[in-house]
Design an enzyme around this catalytic site. Structure first.
Site, PDB file in Angstrom:
ATOM      1  CB  CYS A 183      25.994   5.188  -8.350  1.00 12.13           C
ATOM      2  SG  CYS A 183      26.306   4.470 -10.075  1.00 12.13           S
ATOM      3  CG  HIS A 200      22.293   7.815 -10.977  1.00 10.65           C
ATOM      4  ND1 HIS A 200      23.032   8.991  -9.855  1.00 10.65           N
ATOM      5  CD2 HIS A 200      22.800   7.184 -11.146  1.00 10.65           C
ATOM      6  CE1 HIS A 200      24.440   8.605  -9.629  1.00 10.65           C
ATOM      7  NE2 HIS A 200      24.171   7.505 -11.265  1.00 10.65           N
TER       8      HIS A 200
HETATM    9  N1  GLN Z   1      32.612   5.123 -11.076  1.00  8.92           N
HETATM   10  C1  GLN Z   1      31.329   4.419 -10.474  1.00  8.92           C
HETATM   11  C2  GLN Z   1      31.133   3.226 -12.220  1.00  8.92           C
HETATM   12  O1  GLN Z   1      31.102   3.370 -13.260  1.00  8.92           O
HETATM   13  C3  GLN Z   1      30.190   5.495  -9.779  1.00  8.92           C
HETATM   14  C4  GLN Z   1      29.429   5.548 -11.092  1.00  8.92           C
HETATM   15  C5  GLN Z   1      28.295   6.041 -10.881  1.00  8.92           C
HETATM   16  O2  GLN Z   1      28.390   6.891  -9.772  1.00  8.92           O
HETATM   17  N2  GLN Z   1      27.494   6.542 -11.629  1.00  8.92           N
HETATM   18  O3  GLN Z   1      31.094   2.647 -11.819  1.00  8.92           O
END
Ligand code: GLN
Length: 235
Positions: free
Chosen positions: A92, A189
């Site tokens: 992510c 995740h």
């Molecule tokens: N901040 C990033 C987004 O919202 C990644 C989010 C995350 O790692 N869950 O796209």
């Protein structure tokens, strides 16, 4: 230098959401089950990245993600790792910052430029189950994970998606993640490697050069996969 497999968890103080730490625990456990000695190293964002065989980068909120990108750009340890074909598994926010640019708190930020991709903002936040058919060249069963991100990721011509989306959004609703040499990025995740033990073993095979690893008892991960793929309407 230790002869044990070195697993480096990059910046747990900034990048660690939705159980991403589990990816380190699972890799270490699955290596030790095969008699492979392992050292796990947690490297905070005020420390230099050490030599490693496998680098794990987790997800994060926009602010910590932008800070992590700045510190990794200054450190250059991840650039050296990719140059020597170390294994990188990025989730992510960690995935987005491998590319040339991403958005955080409405601002365009420089990524590390390690993989030919960039991320912008999507029309909605992608939240929920994510599943997809992994590139057949990798020989893995379906990817399953949980996603929560505002960004959308666009791959350049030189790299391949990790999977074709069957449920959820991933990169853009059609493809999910990236695969480039021994670098894998994903929006999964969960932690991703608890739901995808075959993917964990692929990373271990890349890092050790072993062509195959003894099959462990995967009763529990198999049940978890069945339950989550069922929740996504895929079994
Ligand atoms: N901040 C990033 C987004 O919202 C990644 C989010 C995350 O790692 N869950 O796209």
């Amino acid at each position: 230098m230790s002869s044990a497999l070195q697993i480096v968890w990059v910046y747990p103080d900034l990048l660690s959401t939705y159980g991403d730490r589990g990816n380190m625990l699972i890799l270490a456990h699955r290596a030790r089950m095969r008699g492979i000695p392992v050292d796990t190293v947690e490297v905070r964002s005020d420390q230099a990245l050490p030599y490693g065989d496998i680098y794990l980068i987790g997800g994060g909120e926009d602010g910590p993600q932008a800070l992590a990108a700045q510190r990794l750009a200054a450190d250059r340890g991840l650039h050296r790792a990719v140059d020597r074909r170390a294994v990188v598994f990025a989730v992510c926010a960690g995935y987005q910052l491998l590319g040339t640019s991403f958005f955080a708190k409405g601002a365009k930020c420089d990524g590390l430029g390690l993989v030919d991709l960039h991320s912008d903002r999507g029309p909605t936040r992608a939240v929920g189950e994510l599943a997809g058919d992994i590139d057949p060249a990798l020989g893995l069963p379906m990817l399953t994970g949980f996603e929560n991100h505002g960004g959308r990721t666009h791959l350049g011509p030189g790299v391949k998606p990790l999977a074709k989306v069957r449920a959820g959004i991933g990169n853009d609703g059609a493809t999910e993640g990236v695969w480039s040499g021994t670098v894998i990025g994903t929006y999964s995740h969960g932690p991703a490697l608890s739901r995808n033990p075959a993917l964990a073993d692929l990373l271990l095979r890349w890092a050790t050069g072993e062509e195959s690893l003894a099959a462990p008892d995967d009763t529990w991960p198999t049940r978890l996969r069945g339950e989550r793929l069922g929740a996504a309407g895929l079994v």
